[in-house]
Write an enzyme that holds these catalytic residues in place. Structure first.
Site, mmCIF file in Angstrom:
data_model
loop_
_atom_site.group_PDB
_atom_site.id
_atom_site.type_symbol
_atom_site.label_atom_id
_atom_site.label_comp_id
_atom_site.label_asym_id
_atom_site.label_seq_id
_atom_site.Cartn_x
_atom_site.Cartn_y
_atom_site.Cartn_z
ATOM 1 N N GLU A 15 -11.393 -7.161 -9.309
ATOM 2 C CA GLU A 15 -9.949 -7.314 -9.072
ATOM 3 C C GLU A 15 -9.669 -8.685 -8.462
ATOM 4 O O GLU A 15 -10.575 -9.456 -8.177
ATOM 5 C CB GLU A 15 -9.455 -6.216 -8.107
ATOM 6 C CG GLU A 15 -8.761 -5.040 -8.781
ATOM 7 C CD GLU A 15 -7.307 -5.355 -9.136
ATOM 8 O OE1 GLU A 15 -6.918 -6.540 -9.036
ATOM 9 O OE2 GLU A 15 -6.573 -4.424 -9.507
ATOM 10 N N ASN A 96 -2.995 -2.772 -0.547
ATOM 11 C CA ASN A 96 -3.492 -3.096 -1.874
ATOM 12 C C ASN A 96 -3.508 -4.607 -2.100
ATOM 13 O O ASN A 96 -4.393 -5.285 -1.622
ATOM 14 C CB ASN A 96 -2.642 -2.381 -2.938
ATOM 15 C CG ASN A 96 -3.192 -2.518 -4.342
ATOM 16 O OD1 ASN A 96 -4.353 -2.864 -4.519
ATOM 17 N ND2 ASN A 96 -2.371 -2.256 -5.340
ATOM 18 N N ASP A 114 -2.066 8.651 -1.580
ATOM 19 C CA ASP A 114 -3.375 8.414 -2.177
ATOM 20 C C ASP A 114 -3.715 9.562 -3.112
ATOM 21 O O ASP A 114 -4.133 10.632 -2.670
ATOM 22 C CB ASP A 114 -4.435 8.293 -1.087
ATOM 23 C CG ASP A 114 -5.813 7.930 -1.636
ATOM 24 O OD1 ASP A 114 -5.970 7.918 -2.871
ATOM 25 O OD2 ASP A 114 -6.718 7.660 -0.841
ATOM 26 N N ASN A 146 1.548 -2.901 -7.255
ATOM 27 C CA ASN A 146 0.265 -3.498 -7.604
ATOM 28 C C ASN A 146 0.349 -5.014 -7.453
ATOM 29 O O ASN A 146 0.687 -5.497 -6.386
ATOM 30 C CB ASN A 146 -0.151 -3.059 -9.016
ATOM 31 C CG ASN A 146 -1.418 -2.202 -8.999
ATOM 32 O OD1 ASN A 146 -2.372 -2.515 -8.305
ATOM 33 N ND2 ASN A 146 -1.424 -1.132 -9.771
ATOM 34 N N ASP A 193 -0.765 -4.128 -13.746
ATOM 35 C CA ASP A 193 -1.616 -4.164 -12.550
ATOM 36 C C ASP A 193 -1.501 -5.568 -11.965
ATOM 37 O O ASP A 193 -0.441 -5.951 -11.502
ATOM 38 C CB ASP A 193 -3.047 -3.779 -12.914
ATOM 39 C CG ASP A 193 -3.876 -3.369 -11.707
ATOM 40 O OD1 ASP A 193 -3.716 -3.971 -10.631
ATOM 41 O OD2 ASP A 193 -4.713 -2.455 -11.830
#
Length: 281
Positions: A15, A96, A114, A146, A193
């Site tokens: 990521e 995040n 979550d 995101n 994302d």
């Protein structure tokens, strides 16, 4: 057909790609590592180890790396010598992604619930961490926040809302506060994302279930698309001319599956594009 090159493979849940200097930095959430990759020779260096999932990073204007230690509810600073210090206390776990604007304001988002732990759905939020380390919430009701990006002129924050299949925009005020909320682009079945912005104010978004990266204009018109053989988790425009789209991808197994991705399926990919990157990251 453009060539999609594999620069690195055999990683876990990869990521948060970020281009800095002459290297690509990314996070391997599975290993708890932040890794620097030289795209020319494939050499890698682990520059930080943080046992956290998620594990996202961005650069402060002074060049230091800020690292979201989600499990600890901390925003860390990686000093020039490599040591990690606390930059801000975020108050609770569950954070995040992060993007830092040109004035040193860091925007960090978190999910409201979550699903891995079977919690009832709650929308997420975005908080602002100012250069003095203070933290305050500046946006709410984002179903699953995101990736985030700041436009080249520094006036707009764009947030990927994965569950609502949209990119949401906010005006950035002089003090970093957000206002003028609007849907920047509806994406149909697209599930954004990680995202980045280019010099024509279009957004590239990585799509895990769609196994692709897509370039869209404000309003949602699709301008370009790169198909992948596995889930695209995030992308960034970098390289010497910022015309290389770096994509981190892995084989997605689902939110309730151990490890989330197939072990060893994480890859760093690269494809040349026409329009260079701009803004942040």
């Amino acid at each position: 057909m453009r060539e999609v090159r594999t620069l690195l493979e055999g990683r876990g849940l990869v990521e948060s790609p970020r281009w800095h200097g002459d290297r690509l930095y990314f996070s391997d959430w599975t290993a708890g590592e932040v890794v620097a990759l030289d795209p020319e020779d494939g050499r890698t260096e682990v520059v930080a180890r943080v046992a956290s999932l998620p594990l996202c990073t961005d650069r402060h204007p002074d060049g230091d790396m800020l690292i979201v230690s989600s499990a600890d509810g901390l925003l860390l600073r990686r000093e020039s010598g490599g040591s990690l210090t606390t930059y801000a206390d975020l108050g609770r776990p569950g954070w995040n992604d992060i993007v830092v604007d040109g004035r040193g304001n860091a925007y960090v988002d978190r999910a409201g619930s979550d699903p891995v732990r079977g919690e009832a759905f709650e929308p997420g939020s975005v908080s602002l961490v100012t250069p003095d380390g203070s933290v305050r919430e500046v946006a709410d009701d984002i179903a699953f926040p995101n990736g985030m990006a700041v436009t080249p002129d520094g006036s707009t924050l764009i947030v990927a809302d994965s569950y609502r299949h949209a990119l949401v925009a906010f005006g950035i005020g002089p003090d970093g506060a957000l206002s003028d909320r609007r849907v920047w682009a509806g994406l149909g079945e697209g599930t954004p994302d990680g995202i980045c912005v280019d010099a024509r104010n279009a957004v590239w978004y990585a799509d895990v279930p769609g196994r692709c990266c897509v370039r869209v204009a404000e309003g949602g018109a699709v301008l370009d698309r790169v198909d992948l053989d596995r889930g695209g988790f995030a992308c960034v425009l970098g390289g010497h001319d910022r015309r290389t789209l770096f994509v981190v991808a892995a084989a997605w197994r689902g939110m309730t599956e151990p490890g989330l991705v197939t072990p060893g399926s994480g890859r760093v990919l690269a494809v040349r594009v026409e329009v260079p990157g701009a803004g942040r990251p």
